[in-house]
Write a protein that holds these residues in place. Structure first.
Motif, short mmCIF file in Angstrom:
data_model
loop_
_atom_site.label_atom_id
_atom_site.label_comp_id
_atom_site.label_asym_id
_atom_site.label_seq_id
_atom_site.Cartn_x
_atom_site.Cartn_y
_atom_site.Cartn_z
N VAL A 95 146.99 -2.36 70.24
CA VAL A 95 145.80 -2.79 69.49
C VAL A 95 144.85 -3.56 70.41
O VAL A 95 143.65 -3.30 70.44
N ASP A 96 145.41 -4.48 71.19
CA ASP A 96 144.60 -5.24 72.16
C ASP A 96 143.90 -4.29 73.13
O ASP A 96 142.70 -4.41 73.38
N SER A 97 144.66 -3.35 73.67
CA SER A 97 144.11 -2.42 74.66
C SER A 97 142.99 -1.58 74.06
O SER A 97 141.95 -1.38 74.70
N PHE A 98 143.19 -1.08 72.86
CA PHE A 98 142.16 -0.26 72.24
C PHE A 98 140.90 -1.08 71.98
O PHE A 98 139.78 -0.62 72.27
N MET A 99 141.05 -2.28 71.45
CA MET A 99 139.88 -3.11 71.16
C MET A 99 139.11 -3.42 72.44
O MET A 99 137.88 -3.37 72.46
N LYS A 100 139.82 -3.71 73.51
CA LYS A 100 139.15 -3.95 74.79
C LYS A 100 138.48 -2.69 75.30
O LYS A 100 137.38 -2.73 75.84
#
Length: 159
Positions: A95-100
């Motif tokens: 989720v963090d990676s996608f948002m970034k």
């Protein structure tokens, strides 16, 4: 976790009161997700729960949303693909990676977040809505180009 549900419901209730919104709760087909969604919808002052939606139906619902808040990567991907601003409640690095990747810092860690973080992110969405939509639209062009490139590579490998 009841603590997470309490914090999310506090944020959702304040956001809905402040902006005159009605939340839409979408459980994903998992027992944990269904339980959390049910608890959350019961603790919120208002809202609609829609379950069993197809991907097409879900995208249609997302199209009418001002923004989305989700712990689920697939819902965040659908929102981004529709150029709908989103807030990720992260329980996983994906989720963090996608948002970034989509250029958003509207990420709250499920273990540590406070309702004010989500409320502040929503305020920012309303203040910068047009710019955020434009940014997501540009990212969608990149996504399309990447998927076309990948599809061409697969076709070439199969020949």
């Amino acid at each position: 976790d009841d603590r997470v549900v309490d914090k999310l419901s506090t944020a959702i209730n304040e956001i809905c009161d402040k902006h005159g919104l009605t939340p839409i709760f979408v459980p994903f087909q998992s027992k944990i997700g269904d339980v959390i969604t049910e608890k959350l919808s019961l603790r919120c002052k208002r809202g609609i729960t829609l379950s069993g939606l197809s991907a097409t139906e879900l995208c249609g619902i997302i199209d009418i949303c001002e923004f989305t808040i989700s712990m689920r990567l697939h819902l965040l991907i659908f929102a981004a693909s529709r150029s709908v601003p989103m807030i990720g409640v992260s329980y996983d690095k994906k989720v963090d990676s996608f948002m970034k990747y989509v250029g958003s810092d509207a990420i709250c860690d499920v273990r540590y977040f406070e309702p004010e973080e989500i409320i502040s992110s929503v305020d920012e969405i309303f203040e910068n809505r047009d710019a955020l939509i434009q940014k997501l639209s540009k990212k969608n062009i990149e996504f399309t180009e990447l998927t076309q490139k990948d599809a061409k590579a697969v076709i070439k490998m199969l020949q």
